[in-house]
Design an enzyme around this catalytic site. Structure first.
Site, PDB file in Angstrom:
ATOM      1  N   CYS A 114       0.819  -1.230   0.000  1.00 54.17           N
ATOM      2  CA  CYS A 114       0.000   0.000   0.000  1.00 54.17           C
ATOM      3  C   CYS A 114       0.848   1.273   0.000  1.00 54.17           C
ATOM      4  O   CYS A 114       0.310   2.367  -0.177  1.00 54.17           O
ATOM      5  CB  CYS A 114      -0.944  -0.001   1.191  1.00 54.17           C
ATOM      6  SG  CYS A 114      -2.092  -1.376   1.173  1.00 54.17           S
ATOM      7  N   HIS A 249      -2.829   7.440   2.673  1.00 52.11           N
ATOM      8  CA  HIS A 249      -3.364   6.158   2.201  1.00 52.11           C
ATOM      9  C   HIS A 249      -4.712   5.946   2.888  1.00 52.11           C
ATOM     10  O   HIS A 249      -4.844   6.155   4.090  1.00 52.11           O
ATOM     11  CB  HIS A 249      -2.376   5.051   2.550  1.00 52.11           C
ATOM     12  CG  HIS A 249      -2.924   3.682   2.327  1.00 52.11           C
ATOM     13  ND1 HIS A 249      -3.612   3.346   1.181  1.00 52.11           N
ATOM     14  CD2 HIS A 249      -2.908   2.562   3.107  1.00 52.11           C
ATOM     15  CE1 HIS A 249      -3.984   2.079   1.266  1.00 52.11           C
ATOM     16  NE2 HIS A 249      -3.585   1.589   2.424  1.00 52.11           N
ATOM     17  N   ASN A 279     -10.198   0.407   1.045  1.00 52.18           N
ATOM     18  CA  ASN A 279      -8.744   0.480   0.865  1.00 52.18           C
ATOM     19  C   ASN A 279      -8.393  -0.074  -0.523  1.00 52.18           C
ATOM     20  O   ASN A 279      -8.560  -1.268  -0.772  1.00 52.18           O
ATOM     21  CB  ASN A 279      -8.090  -0.340   1.977  1.00 52.18           C
ATOM     22  CG  ASN A 279      -6.566  -0.361   1.903  1.00 52.18           C
ATOM     23  OD1 ASN A 279      -5.977  -0.032   0.878  1.00 52.18           O
ATOM     24  ND2 ASN A 279      -5.932  -0.774   2.982  1.00 52.18           N
TER      25      ASN A 279
HETATM   26  N1  COA Z   1     -17.931  -7.543  11.508  1.00 49.32           N
HETATM   27  C1  COA Z   1     -18.242  -7.772  12.789  1.00 49.32           C
HETATM   28  N2  COA Z   1     -17.327  -8.112  13.696  1.00 49.32           N
HETATM   29  C2  COA Z   1     -16.058  -8.227  13.294  1.00 49.32           C
HETATM   30  C3  COA Z   1     -15.678  -7.982  11.966  1.00 49.32           C
HETATM   31  C4  COA Z   1     -16.669  -7.636  11.063  1.00 49.32           C
HETATM   32  N3  COA Z   1     -16.425  -7.379   9.766  1.00 49.32           N
HETATM   33  N4  COA Z   1     -14.337  -8.165  11.855  1.00 49.32           N
HETATM   34  C5  COA Z   1     -13.889  -8.498  13.079  1.00 49.32           C
HETATM   35  N5  COA Z   1     -14.923  -8.540  13.940  1.00 49.32           N
HETATM   36  C6  COA Z   1     -14.911  -8.848  15.366  1.00 49.32           C
HETATM   37  C7  COA Z   1     -13.697  -9.615  15.804  1.00 49.32           C
HETATM   38  O1  COA Z   1     -13.912 -10.988  15.586  1.00 49.32           O
HETATM   39  C8  COA Z   1     -13.621  -9.256  17.274  1.00 49.32           C
HETATM   40  O2  COA Z   1     -14.508 -10.075  17.959  1.00 49.32           O
HETATM   41  P1  COA Z   1     -14.117 -10.650  19.413  1.00 49.32           P
HETATM   42  O3  COA Z   1     -13.857  -9.441  20.271  1.00 49.32           O
HETATM   43  O4  COA Z   1     -15.327 -11.423  19.783  1.00 49.32           O
HETATM   44  O5  COA Z   1     -12.905 -11.469  19.187  1.00 49.32           O
HETATM   45  C9  COA Z   1     -14.193  -7.858  17.345  1.00 49.32           C
HETATM   46  O6  COA Z   1     -14.859  -7.640  16.091  1.00 49.32           O
HETATM   47  C10 COA Z   1     -13.157  -6.765  17.568  1.00 49.32           C
HETATM   48  O7  COA Z   1     -12.062  -6.988  16.720  1.00 49.32           O
HETATM   49  P2  COA Z   1     -10.850  -6.011  16.724  1.00 49.32           P
HETATM   50  O8  COA Z   1      -9.803  -6.602  15.837  1.00 49.32           O
HETATM   51  O9  COA Z   1     -10.473  -5.644  18.122  1.00 49.32           O
HETATM   52  O10 COA Z   1     -11.514  -4.710  16.066  1.00 49.32           O
HETATM   53  P3  COA Z   1     -10.830  -3.352  15.737  1.00 49.32           P
HETATM   54  O11 COA Z   1     -11.574  -2.262  16.386  1.00 49.32           O
HETATM   55  O12 COA Z   1      -9.345  -3.426  15.920  1.00 49.32           O
HETATM   56  O13 COA Z   1     -11.089  -3.238  14.172  1.00 49.32           O
HETATM   57  C11 COA Z   1      -9.994  -3.557  12.096  1.00 49.32           C
HETATM   58  C12 COA Z   1     -10.620  -4.236  13.311  1.00 49.32           C
HETATM   59  C13 COA Z   1      -9.485  -4.653  11.157  1.00 49.32           C
HETATM   60  C14 COA Z   1     -11.058  -2.743  11.393  1.00 49.32           C
HETATM   61  C15 COA Z   1      -8.836  -2.628  12.560  1.00 49.32           C
HETATM   62  O14 COA Z   1      -7.980  -3.326  13.428  1.00 49.32           O
HETATM   63  C16 COA Z   1      -8.040  -2.095  11.415  1.00 49.32           C
HETATM   64  O15 COA Z   1      -8.519  -1.339  10.608  1.00 49.32           O
HETATM   65  N6  COA Z   1      -6.725  -2.433  11.339  1.00 49.32           N
HETATM   66  C17 COA Z   1      -5.895  -1.970  10.262  1.00 49.32           C
HETATM   67  C18 COA Z   1      -6.153  -2.787   9.020  1.00 49.32           C
HETATM   68  C19 COA Z   1      -5.585  -2.157   7.785  1.00 49.32           C
HETATM   69  O16 COA Z   1      -5.751  -0.986   7.555  1.00 49.32           O
HETATM   70  N7  COA Z   1      -4.939  -2.975   6.942  1.00 49.32           N
HETATM   71  C20 COA Z   1      -4.387  -2.545   5.715  1.00 49.32           C
HETATM   72  C21 COA Z   1      -3.202  -1.696   5.953  1.00 49.32           C
HETATM   73  S1  COA Z   1      -2.565  -1.093   4.439  1.00 49.32           S
END
Ligand code: COA
Length: 322
Positions: A114, A249, A279
């Protein structure tokens, strides 16, 4: 004396198919509310079956050439940032070069995940500054829909397909690129990766799907954005308050919010369109730049900060005087 370069044309391509969060609720254990509140994303575009990374890149590139009034045969180089090429070889850039009819141009792909567009723009600039090339197309194009596991709600909701392009031309006068910072930490590659066909053991078991440790990537992203931005701005002999527009980004609106807060830059100066496209990896910054220009948010003389982060882990920031 190194030559200066300016962006003289720009273009973007987004596939016509819109997939809303509500539509994903039909196939995944997720909700529109969860996706919107955790990421800011409302919908994304997905490529049709006949579309490819290079077909989308060609659309964006043609628009960039047309907006500058340049003929493809005047191009010296076609540089495509992508980590989702349709072939391992030839490079997507070679396919684009042929589709455009850019007969004189060299062509290669660049993969910095990215961060790819920031890496590619900094790279292209060097060819012009050194006096080797005069007209370069820099494209970011990605088709993540083909490397996502659509049963995995933690990754498939985040990404979309699309392409953006700029035309870089040698010109006398002040340089466009004032500074850049590029970085990599390969020791944390396991946080975000996609196996490839040449390393087939794991892929044979799991398919060529993206794997990600979301929470750790989030923390990395905020830190990398802030550190790279500060360094790039300092290297340009500017302060953060001199930056009129940040083009980050587009991964997650909360990442931009956290970075804006930590850098002390008002969030209104962070361009955002993640709600419409999700993204799009190395395409996200050129698509956002195009839309910022279309919306009249970039004026001559403005200082733009473009900042990317992603797989590698990788990061890159550059300051551009428009
Ligand atoms: N819908 C509903 N629940 C979801 C879900 C979805 N699409 N995806 C994950 N969950 C759940 C998880 O299973 C977790 O459940 P649990 O607590 O029972 O285990 C809960 O939501 C919380 O997950 P968590 O990972 O703590 O959420 P978060 O607030 O960190 O958000 C992301 C998750 C992926 C959105 C966030 O971490 C993120 O954006 N990270 C960066 C990713 C990124 O940008 N990648 C590309 C970089 S170039």
């Amino acid at each position: 004396m190194p030559k200066a370069a300016r962006v003289t044309g720009w273009g973007k391509y987004l596939p016509s198919r819109v997939v809303t969060n509500h539509e994903l609720e039909d196939t995944l254990d997720t909700t529109d509310e969860w996706i919107r509140t955790r990421t800011g994303i409302k919908e994304r575009r997905l490529a049709a079956s006949h579309e490819t990374t290079s077909s989308m890149a060609t659309m964006a590139a043609s628009q960039a050439l047309a907006s500058a009034g340049m003929e493809p045969q005047d191009l010296d180089l076609v540089l495509v940032a992508t980590c989702t090429p349709e072939h391992l070889l030839p490079a997507s850039a070679s396919v684009v070069q042929n589709a455009l009819g850019a007969r004189r141009a060299a062509a290669f792909d660049l993969n910095a995940a990215c961060s790819g567009f920031v890496y590619a723009l900094a790279t292209a600039y060097q060819f012009i500054a050194a006096g080797n090339f005069e007209n370069i197309l820099v494209v970011g194009s990605e088709i993540y829909s083909r490397i996502l596991n659509w049963k995995d709600r933690s990754t498939s909701i985040l990404f979309g397909d699309g392409a953006g392009a700029v035309l870089l031309q040698a010109q006398d006068g002040e340089p466009g690129l004032l500074s850049f910072i590029l970085g990599s930490d390969g020791s944390r590659a396991n946080l975000l990766y996609v196996p490839g066909p040449a390393g087939a053991t794991e892929a044979g078991r799991n398919g060529f799907y993206l794997s990600m440790k979301g929470a750790e990537v989030f923390k990395f992203a905020v830190k990398a954005m802030c550190q790279a931005s500060r360094k790039a701005v300092e290297a340009a002999n500017l302060s953060l308050s001199d930056i009129e527009l940040v083009i980050p980004h587009q991964a997650n609106y909360r990442i931009s919010q956290a970075a804006a807060h930590s850098l002390g830059i008002p969030l209104e100066r962070f361009f955002s369109n993640v709600e419409r496209y999700g993204n799009t990896s190395s395409a996200s910054i050129p698509i956002a730049l195009c839309e910022a220009l279309e919306e009249g948010r970039v004026r001559p003389g403005d200082h733009l900060l473009m900042v990317g982060f992603g797989g590698g882990l990788s990061w890159g920031a550059l300051v551009w005087k428009w």
